[in-house]
Design a protein around this motif. Structure first.
Motif, PDB file in Angstrom:
ATOM      1  N   PRO A  30       0.833  -1.202   0.000  1.00  0.00           N
ATOM      2  CA  PRO A  30       0.000   0.000   0.000  1.00  0.00           C
ATOM      3  C   PRO A  30       0.869   1.254   0.000  1.00  0.00           C
ATOM      4  CG  PRO A  30       0.041  -0.989   2.183  1.00  0.00           C
ATOM      5  CD  PRO A  30       0.720  -1.957   1.263  1.00  0.00           C
ATOM      6  N   PRO A  31       0.373   2.349  -0.568  1.00  0.00           N
ATOM      7  CA  PRO A  31       1.158   3.584  -0.562  1.00  0.00           C
ATOM      8  C   PRO A  31       1.356   4.096   0.858  1.00  0.00           C
ATOM      9  CG  PRO A  31      -1.092   4.008  -1.293  1.00  0.00           C
ATOM     10  CD  PRO A  31      -0.940   2.518  -1.209  1.00  0.00           C
ATOM     11  N   SER A  32       2.474   4.769   1.069  1.00  0.00           N
ATOM     12  CA  SER A  32       2.764   5.371   2.370  1.00  0.00           C
ATOM     13  C   SER A  32       3.085   6.841   2.159  1.00  0.00           C
ATOM     14  CB  SER A  32       3.941   4.673   3.051  1.00  0.00           C
ATOM     15  OG  SER A  32       5.132   4.873   2.308  1.00  0.00           O
ATOM     16  N   GLU A  33       2.902   7.636   3.204  1.00  0.00           N
ATOM     17  CA  GLU A  33       3.147   9.081   3.080  1.00  0.00           C
ATOM     18  C   GLU A  33       4.598   9.388   2.714  1.00  0.00           C
ATOM     19  OE1 GLU A  33       4.318  13.055   3.932  1.00  0.00           O
ATOM     20  OE2 GLU A  33       4.929  11.328   5.142  1.00  0.00           O
ATOM     21  N   GLU A  36       5.087   8.485  -1.024  1.00  0.00           N
ATOM     22  CA  GLU A  36       4.375   9.390  -1.927  1.00  0.00           C
ATOM     23  C   GLU A  36       4.997  10.781  -1.928  1.00  0.00           C
ATOM     24  OE1 GLU A  36       2.018   8.532  -4.164  1.00  0.00           O
ATOM     25  OE2 GLU A  36       2.571   6.529  -3.475  1.00  0.00           O
ATOM     26  N   LEU A  37       5.498  11.216  -0.773  1.00  0.00           N
ATOM     27  CA  LEU A  37       6.192  12.500  -0.722  1.00  0.00           C
ATOM     28  C   LEU A  37       7.442  12.457  -1.590  1.00  0.00           C
ATOM     29  CD1 LEU A  37       6.511  15.357   0.537  1.00  0.00           C
ATOM     30  CD2 LEU A  37       7.875  14.257   2.332  1.00  0.00           C
ATOM     31  N   GLY A  38       8.213  11.366  -1.467  1.00  0.00           N
ATOM     32  CA  GLY A  38       9.416  11.232  -2.282  1.00  0.00           C
ATOM     33  C   GLY A  38       9.103  11.224  -3.765  1.00  0.00           C
ATOM     34  N   VAL A  62       1.771  17.092  -6.712  1.00  0.00           N
ATOM     35  CA  VAL A  62       0.929  16.856  -5.537  1.00  0.00           C
ATOM     36  C   VAL A  62      -0.415  16.266  -5.948  1.00  0.00           C
ATOM     37  CG1 VAL A  62      -0.344  18.022  -3.688  1.00  0.00           C
ATOM     38  CG2 VAL A  62       2.061  18.579  -4.095  1.00  0.00           C
ATOM     39  N   ARG A  63      -0.979  16.758  -7.044  1.00  0.00           N
ATOM     40  CA  ARG A  63      -2.271  16.238  -7.511  1.00  0.00           C
ATOM     41  C   ARG A  63      -2.175  14.766  -7.910  1.00  0.00           C
ATOM     42  NH1 ARG A  63      -2.685  21.138 -10.428  1.00  0.00           N
ATOM     43  NH2 ARG A  63      -2.221  20.020 -12.370  1.00  0.00           N
ATOM     44  N   ASN A  64      -1.022  14.343  -8.393  1.00  0.00           N
ATOM     45  CA  ASN A  64      -0.860  12.965  -8.860  1.00  0.00           C
ATOM     46  C   ASN A  64      -0.480  11.985  -7.754  1.00  0.00           C
ATOM     47  OD1 ASN A  64      -1.477  13.575 -11.526  1.00  0.00           O
ATOM     48  ND2 ASN A  64       0.649  14.069 -12.046  1.00  0.00           N
ATOM     49  N   ALA A  65      -0.252  12.471  -6.537  1.00  0.00           N
ATOM     50  CA  ALA A  65       0.143  11.588  -5.436  1.00  0.00           C
ATOM     51  C   ALA A  65      -1.020  10.688  -5.031  1.00  0.00           C
ATOM     52  CB  ALA A  65       0.616  12.412  -4.245  1.00  0.00           C
ATOM     53  N   ALA A  66      -0.696   9.451  -4.651  1.00  0.00           N
ATOM     54  CA  ALA A  66      -1.731   8.485  -4.256  1.00  0.00           C
ATOM     55  C   ALA A  66      -2.293   8.779  -2.874  1.00  0.00           C
ATOM     56  CB  ALA A  66      -1.163   7.067  -4.298  1.00  0.00           C
ATOM     57  N   LEU A  67      -1.554   9.531  -2.065  1.00  0.00           N
ATOM     58  CA  LEU A  67      -2.005   9.965  -0.745  1.00  0.00           C
ATOM     59  C   LEU A  67      -1.805  11.471  -0.645  1.00  0.00           C
ATOM     60  CD1 LEU A  67      -0.437   7.263   1.633  1.00  0.00           C
ATOM     61  CD2 LEU A  67      -2.833   7.449   0.949  1.00  0.00           C
ATOM     62  N   PRO A  68      -2.554  12.148   0.234  1.00  0.00           N
ATOM     63  CA  PRO A  68      -2.347  13.592   0.392  1.00  0.00           C
ATOM     64  C   PRO A  68      -0.931  13.905   0.875  1.00  0.00           C
ATOM     65  CG  PRO A  68      -4.419  12.902   1.400  1.00  0.00           C
ATOM     66  CD  PRO A  68      -3.683  11.649   1.057  1.00  0.00           C
TER      67      PRO A  68
END
Length: 224
Positions: A30-33, A36-38, A62-68
């Motif tokens: 699963p995605p992790s913050e 996704e930030l990296g 930022v819009r394309n990230a899987a998590l905020p």
């Protein structure tokens, strides 16, 4: 032909069982913050390299990230990446032969070839703990690729830690054989173990608390 990457080799050395679940059984993580930030930071840097204004590049990433993820944080980290738009190549792919039928695949964040034959290899890191990165063979292997794939006569590698702006450089006059031996030996061990689950026992450590497969590990091996 057996193809590996540094991240696969490093994961196997850290925990063979997580490697087994991720790459043999092909279970999705699963995605992790932090991940996704990296990804957002690297995407924004790449867009900036290709001429997109920094603010727009950050917004798109930022819009394309899987998590905020925080646009302000991404923007701050991108500012510390010393990218020069249009110079060199970003996300440069390579396939480096390790042994008969054994290849290392990689993506160099940014490589610049100078007129004197020096390759400058840069990797941007969003890690909070720099020492965890510095002890690995990642840029040693990328240096080997710069010599043998990109044709460099001399290599300078650079870890750029975008949280602090710290830069760690290392110079090579020849491919680092120790790192190549590590990659070959690790890849050979992976091949030798085959696909049987019992051949991939876990290495328990502090990283277990962040592992997405912790419960599967507990169910089979009895501890986390």
């Amino acid at each position: 032909m057996h193809i590996v990457s540094f991240s696969r080799l490093q994961l196997f050395r850290q925990c063979p069982y997580r490697y087994y679940l991720r790459y043999v059984k092909k279970l999705p993580e699963p995605p992790s913050e932090p991940l996704e930030l990296g990804k957002a930071v690297h995407t924004a840097i790449e867009l900036t390299y290709h001429g997109t204004p920094r603010g727009e590049a950050v917004d798109r990433a930022v819009r394309n990230a899987a998590l905020p993820v925080s646009a302000a944080e991404v923007a701050a980290l991108v500012r510390n990446a010393d990218i020069v738009p249009g110079v060199g190549e970003v996300e440069a792919e390579f396939m480096l032969r390790l042994d008969q039928g054994m290849w290392l695949y990689g993506l160099v964040d940014w490589i610049v070839m100078k007129d004197d034959g020096t390759a400058v290899v840069t990797d941007w890191k969003t890690n909070r703990v720099e020492e965890d990165v510095l002890v690995t063979h990642q840029l040693d292997l990328y240096a080997a690729a710069a010599f043998r794939v990109f044709g460099a006569r001399r290599v300078v590698t650079r870890y750029v830690f975008v949280r602090t702006g710290n830069v760690h450089e290392k110079t090579y006059d020849a491919p680092p054989e120790e790192a190549l031996d590590w990659a070959k030996e690790t890849a050979a061990e992976i091949i030798e173990r085959g696909e049987a689950e019992e051949h991939f026992r876990p290495n328990h450590g502090l990283w277990c608390r962040y592992c997405p497969f912790a419960m599967q590990c507990y169910a089979l091996w009895g501890r986390i």
